[in-house]
Design a protein around this motif. Sequence first.
Motif, PDB file in Angstrom:
ATOM      1  N   ALA A  34       0.681  -1.429   0.181  1.00 34.83           N
ATOM      2  CA  ALA A  34       0.447  -0.153  -0.077  1.00 34.83           C
ATOM      3  C   ALA A  34       0.718   0.880   0.180  1.00 34.83           C
ATOM      4  O   ALA A  34       1.578   0.687   1.096  1.00 34.83           O
ATOM      5  N   PRO A  35       0.220   2.401  -0.208  1.00 32.76           N
ATOM      6  CA  PRO A  35       1.309   3.471  -1.429  1.00 32.76           C
ATOM      7  C   PRO A  35       0.959   4.447  -0.500  1.00 32.76           C
ATOM      8  O   PRO A  35      -0.429   4.715   0.300  1.00 32.76           O
ATOM      9  N   ILE A  36       1.478   5.547  -0.236  1.00 31.45           N
ATOM     10  CA  ILE A  36       1.511   6.707   0.232  1.00 31.45           C
ATOM     11  C   ILE A  36       2.442   7.637  -0.024  1.00 31.45           C
ATOM     12  O   ILE A  36       3.733   7.815   0.815  1.00 31.45           O
ATOM     13  N   VAL A  37       1.758   9.269  -0.390  1.00 33.72           N
ATOM     14  CA  VAL A  37       3.520  10.050  -0.553  1.00 33.72           C
ATOM     15  C   VAL A  37       2.990  11.459  -0.078  1.00 33.72           C
ATOM     16  O   VAL A  37       1.980  12.083  -0.468  1.00 33.72           O
ATOM     17  N   TYR A  38       3.906  11.997   0.498  1.00 29.86           N
ATOM     18  CA  TYR A  38       4.117  13.290   1.270  1.00 29.86           C
ATOM     19  C   TYR A  38       4.318  14.100   0.532  1.00 29.86           C
ATOM     20  O   TYR A  38       6.112  13.551   0.651  1.00 29.86           O
ATOM     21  N   PHE A  39       3.911  15.468   0.649  1.00 30.43           N
ATOM     22  CA  PHE A  39       4.734  15.975  -0.197  1.00 30.43           C
ATOM     23  C   PHE A  39       5.164  17.464   0.996  1.00 30.43           C
ATOM     24  O   PHE A  39       3.630  18.422   2.023  1.00 30.43           O
ATOM     25  N   TYR A  40       6.033  18.120   1.250  1.00 28.67           N
ATOM     26  CA  TYR A  40       7.116  18.858   1.912  1.00 28.67           C
ATOM     27  C   TYR A  40       7.374  19.534   1.591  1.00 28.67           C
ATOM     28  O   TYR A  40       8.572  19.819   1.002  1.00 28.67           O
ATOM     29  N   PRO A  41       6.240  21.371   1.084  1.00 28.16           N
ATOM     30  CA  PRO A  41       7.375  22.253   0.583  1.00 28.16           C
ATOM     31  C   PRO A  41       9.015  22.505   1.351  1.00 28.16           C
ATOM     32  O   PRO A  41       9.075  22.416   2.527  1.00 28.16           O
ATOM     33  N   LYS A  42       9.666  23.153   0.709  1.00 27.53           N
ATOM     34  CA  LYS A  42      10.736  23.692   1.328  1.00 27.53           C
ATOM     35  C   LYS A  42      10.792  24.869   1.977  1.00 27.53           C
ATOM     36  O   LYS A  42      10.128  25.790   1.950  1.00 27.53           O
ATOM     37  N   LYS A  43      11.309  25.396   3.170  1.00 29.25           N
ATOM     38  CA  LYS A  43      10.832  26.173   3.908  1.00 29.25           C
ATOM     39  C   LYS A  43      12.152  27.037   3.339  1.00 29.25           C
ATOM     40  O   LYS A  43      13.025  26.861   3.535  1.00 29.25           O
ATOM     41  N   CYS A  50      13.027  23.150  -6.220  1.00 30.97           N
ATOM     42  CA  CYS A  50      12.441  23.845  -5.381  1.00 30.97           C
ATOM     43  C   CYS A  50      14.294  23.573  -3.789  1.00 30.97           C
ATOM     44  O   CYS A  50      13.577  24.269  -4.147  1.00 30.97           O
ATOM     45  N   GLY A  51      13.434  22.132  -4.131  1.00 37.80           N
ATOM     46  CA  GLY A  51      14.155  21.800  -2.611  1.00 37.80           C
ATOM     47  C   GLY A  51      12.787  21.338  -1.860  1.00 37.80           C
ATOM     48  O   GLY A  51      13.805  20.545  -0.896  1.00 37.80           O
ATOM     49  N   GLY A  52      11.748  21.635  -2.227  1.00 33.55           N
ATOM     50  CA  GLY A  52      11.013  20.485  -1.959  1.00 33.55           C
ATOM     51  C   GLY A  52      10.671  18.406  -1.536  1.00 33.55           C
ATOM     52  O   GLY A  52      11.366  18.426  -2.425  1.00 33.55           O
ATOM     53  N   ILE A  53      10.159  18.441  -0.524  1.00 29.37           N
ATOM     54  CA  ILE A  53      10.915  16.498  -0.412  1.00 29.37           C
ATOM     55  C   ILE A  53       9.349  15.597  -0.758  1.00 29.37           C
ATOM     56  O   ILE A  53       8.560  16.857  -0.401  1.00 29.37           O
ATOM     57  N   ALA A  54       9.414  15.054  -1.422  1.00 26.19           N
ATOM     58  CA  ALA A  54       8.069  14.442  -1.378  1.00 26.19           C
ATOM     59  C   ALA A  54       8.623  12.919  -1.051  1.00 26.19           C
ATOM     60  O   ALA A  54       9.796  12.539  -1.255  1.00 26.19           O
ATOM     61  N   LEU A  55       8.254  12.616   0.679  1.00 22.53           N
ATOM     62  CA  LEU A  55       8.450  10.918   1.064  1.00 22.53           C
ATOM     63  C   LEU A  55       7.311  10.041   0.775  1.00 22.53           C
ATOM     64  O   LEU A  55       6.403  10.282   0.827  1.00 22.53           O
ATOM     65  N   GLY A  56       8.272   8.997  -0.405  1.00 20.75           N
ATOM     66  CA  GLY A  56       7.387   8.279  -0.861  1.00 20.75           C
ATOM     67  C   GLY A  56       6.823   7.032   0.347  1.00 20.75           C
ATOM     68  O   GLY A  56       8.677   6.374   0.299  1.00 20.75           O
ATOM     69  N   TRP A  57       6.724   6.396   0.837  1.00 18.57           N
ATOM     70  CA  TRP A  57       6.328   5.024   1.444  1.00 18.57           C
ATOM     71  C   TRP A  57       5.633   4.090   1.039  1.00 18.57           C
ATOM     72  O   TRP A  57       4.482   4.007   0.245  1.00 18.57           O
ATOM     73  N   CYS A  58       5.969   2.510   0.944  1.00 22.29           N
ATOM     74  CA  CYS A  58       5.284   1.671   0.216  1.00 22.29           C
ATOM     75  C   CYS A  58       5.515   0.388   1.180  1.00 22.29           C
ATOM     76  O   CYS A  58       6.384   0.366   2.454  1.00 22.29           O
ATOM     77  N   LEU A  59       4.038   0.128   1.760  1.00 23.47           N
ATOM     78  CA  LEU A  59       3.944  -0.536   3.054  1.00 23.47           C
ATOM     79  C   LEU A  59       3.592  -2.265   2.991  1.00 23.47           C
ATOM     80  O   LEU A  59       2.812  -2.293   2.388  1.00 23.47           O
ATOM     81  N   SER A  60       3.868  -2.971   3.484  1.00 25.47           N
ATOM     82  CA  SER A  60       3.723  -4.038   3.296  1.00 25.47           C
ATOM     83  C   SER A  60       2.754  -3.987   3.836  1.00 25.47           C
ATOM     84  O   SER A  60       2.739  -4.655   5.829  1.00 25.47           O
ATOM     85  N   HIS A  61       0.741  -4.539   3.047  1.00 31.45           N
ATOM     86  CA  HIS A  61      -0.508  -5.380   3.788  1.00 31.45           C
ATOM     87  C   HIS A  61      -0.043  -6.626   4.565  1.00 31.45           C
ATOM     88  O   HIS A  61      -0.983  -6.937   5.453  1.00 31.45           O
TER      89      HIS A  61
END
Length: 445
Positions: free
Chosen positions: A38-47, A145-156
């Motif tokens: 199962a996936p999820i992606v978090y988007f964090y702009p650069k401060k 731009c320096g922003g970060i996307a943290l992508g996560w795949c977790l095994s169900h």
Amino acid sequence: MEVHVVAREVTKPSSPAIQHKKPYKFSFFDQLTPTTYAPIVYFYPKKNNSEPNLTTQTLTHLKKSLSQTLDLYYPFSGRTNDNLYVDRFDEGVPFLEAKVNCSMSDFLKRHDTESLNRLLPCQPFRKEVNMNIPLLAFQVSIFTCGGIALGWCLSHKLIDGSTASAFVTTWASIFRGDLQDVIKPDLNEASLVFPPKISFPQNHLSLMESLWFTEANYVTRRFVFNAKAIATLRDRAKGKLAAPPSRIETLSCFIWKCGMTATKQISGVTKPSILVEAVNLRQKTKPPMSDASSGNLFWWAIAVANPTDTNTEFPELVSLLSEAIALYKSDYTHTLQGEYGFETVSEYCNQLQELFSLEKPDIFAFTSWKKMRFTRPNFGWGEPFWVGVMGKAGPEFRNLTVFVDATDGEGIEAWITLDEQRMAILQRDPEFLAFASPNPRISTL
């Protein structure tokens, strides 16, 4: 958009003592759950920060804090063995670093859900035949731009929504140095309450795979229901119920109804249809389990609409689902527990097998990630600006809808996966579009 992976590492627990831990036992619910990510992606702009090495420092600290988190959640660093337990805790978790050739703002303007897969470390929602795969994987993608996307795949196979929430809350807390929010997992309760079966019936495993997977050309689209639309639908859905149904029950049945309409347009007949909705069992056992208990501690509430003997109007569908969920508020959950609990599960599987024999019914699955902290982790940069739930599902994944909180905090995003034909009809359905906004533009940074 191009994404180039520039580094691949494996993160392991920081404590050498972890490799001497006893194997982590599955519960029989873990045993029943197919292996898929199962996936999820978090988007964090650069401060606003002029430090040139900030990204390097962030990546180093992410890996270090992840290693420390795995000291507590060490089964997540292992590999499964014979569908009975997890061991080899020093195998570790893949951690990828990537660079994206555009700014985060430009990426979000595209609002192309299928591009999310490029920000993930592996292909989500497909049937994994190799049991010797990592249980977690991460990819940190850096935009121009320096922003970060943290992508996560977790095994169900090991991790449900509540388990994921506890893990990422703990990781973010350790990263921030705020140990008050660390959640120490209970790694034993699930296998004690729902003990594993040494000899597991193959027909039950095959049944669960058929519930989760069937081959088709699937597409995923994002729809947003605002607060007013949800309130109107709840009012229409109430019917003879004593109280209005929950927001999730309402939206599940509305999408189910529209899905059945699409099926009828394709086949020319109204087929039996099954809705399955994930129910968290932790607070429904006797005595209640800890919210920190790890594993797949959910089971499916099943509602069946058969046009030969059931009215399939909206309020009636909601009543069917409400009855199915109410079962878990009774003594039924208690019958799942302990040495003889698997007998109840086996009977459940046999009944489900009978339903599957009904002229190959449609199956629509729903799960809610609303109000779960793992959708909004704060690593010290604030909550994610936006959360991507899934991109393109694998070619064999069944109809699935995942609900998450909309960015305004009032509405609900529905990430719907359907085969191409049904999705095309859904996207033209005037009743559906009267309440759902298809893939609305994400607010600019």
